[in-house]
Write a protein that holds these residues in place. Structure first.
Motif, PDB file in Angstrom:
ATOM      1  N   THR A 346       0.746  -1.243   0.065  1.00 30.61           N
ATOM      2  CA  THR A 346      -0.083   0.023   0.156  1.00 30.61           C
ATOM      3  C   THR A 346       0.792   1.204  -0.042  1.00 30.61           C
ATOM      4  OG1 THR A 346      -0.154  -0.087   1.771  1.00 30.61           O
ATOM      5  CG2 THR A 346      -2.447  -0.503   0.688  1.00 30.61           C
ATOM      6  N   PRO A 347       2.010   0.970   0.947  1.00 33.12           N
ATOM      7  CA  PRO A 347       2.896   2.355   0.512  1.00 33.12           C
ATOM      8  C   PRO A 347       3.238   2.753  -0.826  1.00 33.12           C
ATOM      9  CG  PRO A 347       3.597   0.995   2.283  1.00 33.12           C
ATOM     10  CD  PRO A 347       2.442   0.436   1.704  1.00 33.12           C
ATOM     11  N   VAL A 348       3.760   2.046  -1.568  1.00 31.84           N
ATOM     12  CA  VAL A 348       3.738   2.364  -3.366  1.00 31.84           C
ATOM     13  C   VAL A 348       2.536   3.002  -4.059  1.00 31.84           C
ATOM     14  CG1 VAL A 348       4.301   0.934  -6.103  1.00 31.84           C
ATOM     15  CG2 VAL A 348       4.871   0.154  -3.527  1.00 31.84           C
ATOM     16  N   LEU A 349       0.789   2.850  -3.210  1.00 30.23           N
ATOM     17  CA  LEU A 349       0.610   3.580  -3.884  1.00 30.23           C
ATOM     18  C   LEU A 349       0.272   5.252  -3.345  1.00 30.23           C
ATOM     19  CD1 LEU A 349      -2.589   0.636  -3.966  1.00 30.23           C
ATOM     20  CD2 LEU A 349      -1.132   1.492  -5.423  1.00 30.23           C
ATOM     21  N   TRP A 350       0.633   4.868  -2.070  1.00 36.30           N
ATOM     22  CA  TRP A 350       0.632   6.388  -1.395  1.00 36.30           C
ATOM     23  C   TRP A 350       1.756   6.946  -2.458  1.00 36.30           C
ATOM     24  CZ3 TRP A 350      -3.339   8.319   1.346  1.00 36.30           C
ATOM     25  CH2 TRP A 350      -4.662   7.712   1.867  1.00 36.30           C
ATOM     26  N   ASN A 351       2.308   6.964  -1.966  1.00 38.12           N
ATOM     27  CA  ASN A 351       3.749   7.303  -3.216  1.00 38.12           C
ATOM     28  C   ASN A 351       4.143   7.331  -3.968  1.00 38.12           C
ATOM     29  OD1 ASN A 351       5.007   7.695  -0.502  1.00 38.12           O
ATOM     30  ND2 ASN A 351       5.872   5.967   0.497  1.00 38.12           N
ATOM     31  N   LEU A 361      -9.812  -0.390  -5.528  1.00 36.17           N
ATOM     32  CA  LEU A 361      -9.524  -1.558  -6.225  1.00 36.17           C
ATOM     33  C   LEU A 361     -10.331  -2.495  -4.935  1.00 36.17           C
ATOM     34  CD1 LEU A 361      -5.744  -1.235  -6.644  1.00 36.17           C
ATOM     35  CD2 LEU A 361      -8.101  -1.684  -8.301  1.00 36.17           C
ATOM     36  N   GLN A 362     -10.461  -2.730  -3.944  1.00 34.43           N
ATOM     37  CA  GLN A 362     -11.626  -3.002  -3.027  1.00 34.43           C
ATOM     38  C   GLN A 362     -12.887  -3.391  -3.225  1.00 34.43           C
ATOM     39  OE1 GLN A 362      -8.370  -4.449   0.847  1.00 34.43           O
ATOM     40  NE2 GLN A 362      -8.398  -1.966  -0.155  1.00 34.43           N
ATOM     41  N   LEU A 363     -13.599  -2.559  -3.311  1.00 35.76           N
ATOM     42  CA  LEU A 363     -15.059  -2.268  -3.688  1.00 35.76           C
ATOM     43  C   LEU A 363     -15.404  -2.932  -3.471  1.00 35.76           C
ATOM     44  CD1 LEU A 363     -15.394   1.296  -3.587  1.00 35.76           C
ATOM     45  CD2 LEU A 363     -15.866   0.620  -1.273  1.00 35.76           C
ATOM     46  N   PRO A 364     -15.427  -4.110  -5.162  1.00 39.20           N
ATOM     47  CA  PRO A 364     -15.764  -5.151  -5.647  1.00 39.20           C
ATOM     48  C   PRO A 364     -15.692  -6.541  -4.557  1.00 39.20           C
ATOM     49  CG  PRO A 364     -14.579  -3.877  -7.032  1.00 39.20           C
ATOM     50  CD  PRO A 364     -14.484  -2.542  -5.555  1.00 39.20           C
ATOM     51  N   VAL A 398      -5.021  -7.773  -5.706  1.00 38.56           N
ATOM     52  CA  VAL A 398      -5.915  -6.527  -6.702  1.00 38.56           C
ATOM     53  C   VAL A 398      -4.176  -5.048  -5.967  1.00 38.56           C
ATOM     54  CG1 VAL A 398      -7.122  -7.289  -6.843  1.00 38.56           C
ATOM     55  CG2 VAL A 398      -6.731  -5.710  -4.637  1.00 38.56           C
ATOM     56  N   THR A 399      -3.410  -5.416  -4.618  1.00 34.04           N
ATOM     57  CA  THR A 399      -2.834  -4.045  -3.799  1.00 34.04           C
ATOM     58  C   THR A 399      -1.663  -4.629  -4.694  1.00 34.04           C
ATOM     59  OG1 THR A 399      -4.523  -4.465  -2.206  1.00 34.04           O
ATOM     60  CG2 THR A 399      -2.050  -3.368  -2.095  1.00 34.04           C
ATOM     61  N   VAL A 400      -0.533  -5.389  -5.051  1.00 28.37           N
ATOM     62  CA  VAL A 400       0.458  -5.712  -6.098  1.00 28.37           C
ATOM     63  C   VAL A 400      -0.183  -5.449  -7.114  1.00 28.37           C
ATOM     64  CG1 VAL A 400       2.208  -7.336  -5.823  1.00 28.37           C
ATOM     65  CG2 VAL A 400       0.570  -7.297  -4.093  1.00 28.37           C
ATOM     66  N   ALA A 401      -0.616  -5.683  -7.716  1.00 28.58           N
ATOM     67  CA  ALA A 401      -1.099  -5.455  -9.266  1.00 28.58           C
ATOM     68  C   ALA A 401      -1.271  -4.247  -9.445  1.00 28.58           C
ATOM     69  CB  ALA A 401      -2.632  -6.182 -10.437  1.00 28.58           C
ATOM     70  N   ALA A 402      -1.944  -3.456  -8.864  1.00 26.16           N
ATOM     71  CA  ALA A 402      -1.810  -2.222  -8.570  1.00 26.16           C
ATOM     72  C   ALA A 402      -0.563  -1.344  -8.637  1.00 26.16           C
ATOM     73  CB  ALA A 402      -2.465  -0.994  -7.369  1.00 26.16           C
ATOM     74  N   GLY A 403       0.382  -2.190  -7.926  1.00 28.05           N
ATOM     75  CA  GLY A 403       1.613  -0.985  -7.208  1.00 28.05           C
ATOM     76  C   GLY A 403       2.950  -1.583  -8.662  1.00 28.05           C
ATOM     77  N   LEU A 404       2.182  -2.740  -9.184  1.00 33.46           N
ATOM     78  CA  LEU A 404       3.356  -3.256  -9.970  1.00 33.46           C
ATOM     79  C   LEU A 404       2.722  -2.182 -11.341  1.00 33.46           C
ATOM     80  CD1 LEU A 404       2.946  -6.883 -10.163  1.00 33.46           C
ATOM     81  CD2 LEU A 404       5.125  -5.590  -9.415  1.00 33.46           C
ATOM     82  N   ARG A 405       1.458  -1.913 -11.752  1.00 35.05           N
ATOM     83  CA  ARG A 405       1.175  -0.670 -12.812  1.00 35.05           C
ATOM     84  C   ARG A 405       1.883  -0.008 -12.622  1.00 35.05           C
ATOM     85  NH1 ARG A 405      -3.954  -3.561 -12.240  1.00 35.05           N
ATOM     86  NH2 ARG A 405      -4.589  -1.441 -11.400  1.00 35.05           N
ATOM     87  N   ALA A 406       1.672   0.783 -11.285  1.00 32.43           N
ATOM     88  CA  ALA A 406       2.053   2.365 -10.652  1.00 32.43           C
ATOM     89  C   ALA A 406       4.413   2.504 -11.417  1.00 32.43           C
ATOM     90  CB  ALA A 406       2.234   2.853  -9.245  1.00 32.43           C
TER      91      ALA A 406
END
Length: 504
Positions: A346-351, A361-364, A398-406
């Protein structure tokens, strides 16, 4: 601050955080075992319900204002005053709401013991809100030595100094509520002494709009995280009973101890130092890959080994009253890599300017999980635990996937870590299970636990000492930071992945 200075401070912070959290692990384990044996599943279940309410209330109490101090590259006294002012207002309002609504919570769960539990914890909510700015400032300063020692002391005073004597004196579930209040009070006083900050009210501030926007994002994210992390206990309490909540809470909390220690040792440091690397995505990516290597390669075999000895552990520590929690504990141990992978991603998304993504991502997942929990929980505690485990792994993916894209990385870069972790898990599990079977005729939980744990540890030690190449370069590099005798590849070519990792 130069890159070298930041790296040095971050490494020291991680080491101090790891040391103090390891000590807290021992303390929490001892306190949890003693309190669980003294109180039994029913009282422990009431405490579990109360903590679920308190956690939700903490999100309402304005913790996002303090969290914003941790995320900004630069802050001044006005930022701190503004955060403390609104943190205090929100904390007081939320605590009052808990106090007034406590009887309604008791009606919902069908147990009058919930009323005094929630009322006592309303005070803990207020104290926690007031201490949040100082705690976040200590994290921002990377002063994890002082913060870790404070957390260790506050937990010891609260749960061993107050909670355990009251439990033995017959106070029941309320002994745990008072322990939580005392812990929050010690944290408040200690944090302010360690990191004094201005407390003069400031209701408006030039950067207030940005703080409020960040606050809204933190609030929504925390609510989604709370729902996914606590709805299982809410549903169990509503559809089953406090006894079931107690059994589930014990297993969940026990399995969370190593995860909490790992994440609390690394996540704040990663978040604070990552905020200073926000404009250097390559360095952030290198640091994150090292963190994921630790989780996937090193945590996975430990999690599988702990799952194999879970039944022995419950029998040894808690006694026959808690036997029904053993299966749940084993399953929760298997969730450790997912918990850690999610918490350290999660820090990857915030930074990287994607802080809103964590909730979206977690709502679904939440939309699917709620009806499934409601439908399957009446079938028994195990079904509720299975749904929870699936949710944990889905959150991680889903969180790791978002971090990879970021960070413009690929799943292929993580595939070797998954494979190495699975192979090491199979190796350690075979050693642990073989040792357990060897002593099975003696029918002794302590002996079975010791044999399985020791065999797994020795199997991993053989790999680390004799064949460290099995770990992969990133896991070896990360492990060598804590254990200097672990060998890493020598003289990597300039510009190679290993060279870049060392620079990170």
């Amino acid at each position: 601050m130069t890159a070298a200075t930041l790296a040095s401070l971050a490494e020291k912070a991680v080491k101090w955080s790891a040391l103090t959290t390891a000590a807290r692990f021992v303390l929490q384990l001892g306190a949890q075992v003693a309190l669980a044996r003294a109180l039994g599943p029913g009282n422990y279940g009431i405490y579990g319900i109360g903590i679920a309410v308190l956690t939700f209330a903490a999100f309402l109490s304005g913790s996002a204002f303090s969290w914003n101090l941790l995320l900004q590259e630069r802050i001044d006294d006005n930022d701190i005053r503004f955060a403390f002012t609104w943190q205090s207002i929100a904390g007081a309002a939320t605590a009052l709401g808990m106090l007034l609504l406590a009887p309604l919570f008791a009606d919902f769960f069908g147990d009058p013991r919930v009323t005094p539990m929630v009322q006592w914890l309303s005070l803990a909510c207020l104290l926690t809100a007031l201490s949040a700015p100082a705690v976040c400032l200590l994290q921002r300063d990377l002063n994890f030595r002082s913060l870790g020692l404070l957390q260790l002391a506050s937990y010891g005073v609260g749960y061993l100094g107050v909670g355990l004597p009251l439990a033995l004196a017959g106070w029941g579930a309320q002994s745990l509520a008072l322990a939580c209040v005392v812990q929050a009070a010690v944290t408040l006083v200690g944090a302010f002494v360690l990191r004094r900050h201005p407390v003069r009210p400031l209701f408006a501030h030039a950067a207030g709009a940005q703080a409020l926007r960040t606050g809204r994002t933190v609030f929504v994210t925390n609510i989604v995280n709370w729902l996914l992390g606590n709805l299982d206990r809410i549903v169990i309490g509503r559809l089953l009973n406090a006894q079931a909540v107690g059994l589930y809470t014990l297993a969940y909390n026990f399995a969370q101890i190593p995860n909490t220690l790992l994440v609390s040792a690394i996540q704040p440091t990663f978040l604070a130092s990552g905020a200073r690397m926000a404009h250097e995505p390559q360095r952030l990516a290198q640091a994150w890959l090292l963190v994921l290597a630790c989780v996937l390669v090193l945590v996975t075999p430990a999690a599988v080994s702990m799952a194999l000895v879970a039944h022995d552990l419950v029998a040894l520590l808690y006694g026959p009253d808690w036997n029904d929690s053993a299966w749940v504990l084993a399953l929760m141990f298997l969730c450790l890599p997912a918990w850690a992978g999610w918490g350290l991603s999660t820090p990857v998304l915030w930074n990287t300017g994607r802080k809103h993504m964590e909730a979206l991502l977690q709502l679904p997942l939440l939309a699917v999980a709620v009806p499934v929990w409601w439908l399957l929980t009446p079938q028994g505690l195990r079904w509720a635990a299975i749904v929870s485990a699936v949710v944990v792994y889905a959150r991680m993916l889903v969180t790791v996937a978002a971090g990879l894209r970021a960070l413009q990385l690929r799943w292929a870069q993580l595939a070797p870590m998954f494979v190495r972790g699975a192979l090491l898990a199979a190796w350690c599990a075979a050693a642990a299970r073989g040792a357990q079977l060897a002593v099975a005729p003696m029918d002794n939980a302590a002996l079975s636990f010791a044999a399985g744990s020791l065999a797994s540890f020795l199997a991993m030690a053989v790999v680390v000492l004799a064949a460290p190449q099995w770990l992969g370069e990133q896991a070896r590099l990360a492990l060598s930071r804590l254990l200097p005798f672990v060998r890493v590849a020598e003289a990597p070519a300039a510009g190679s992945a290993t060279a870049r990792e060392k620079q990170a």
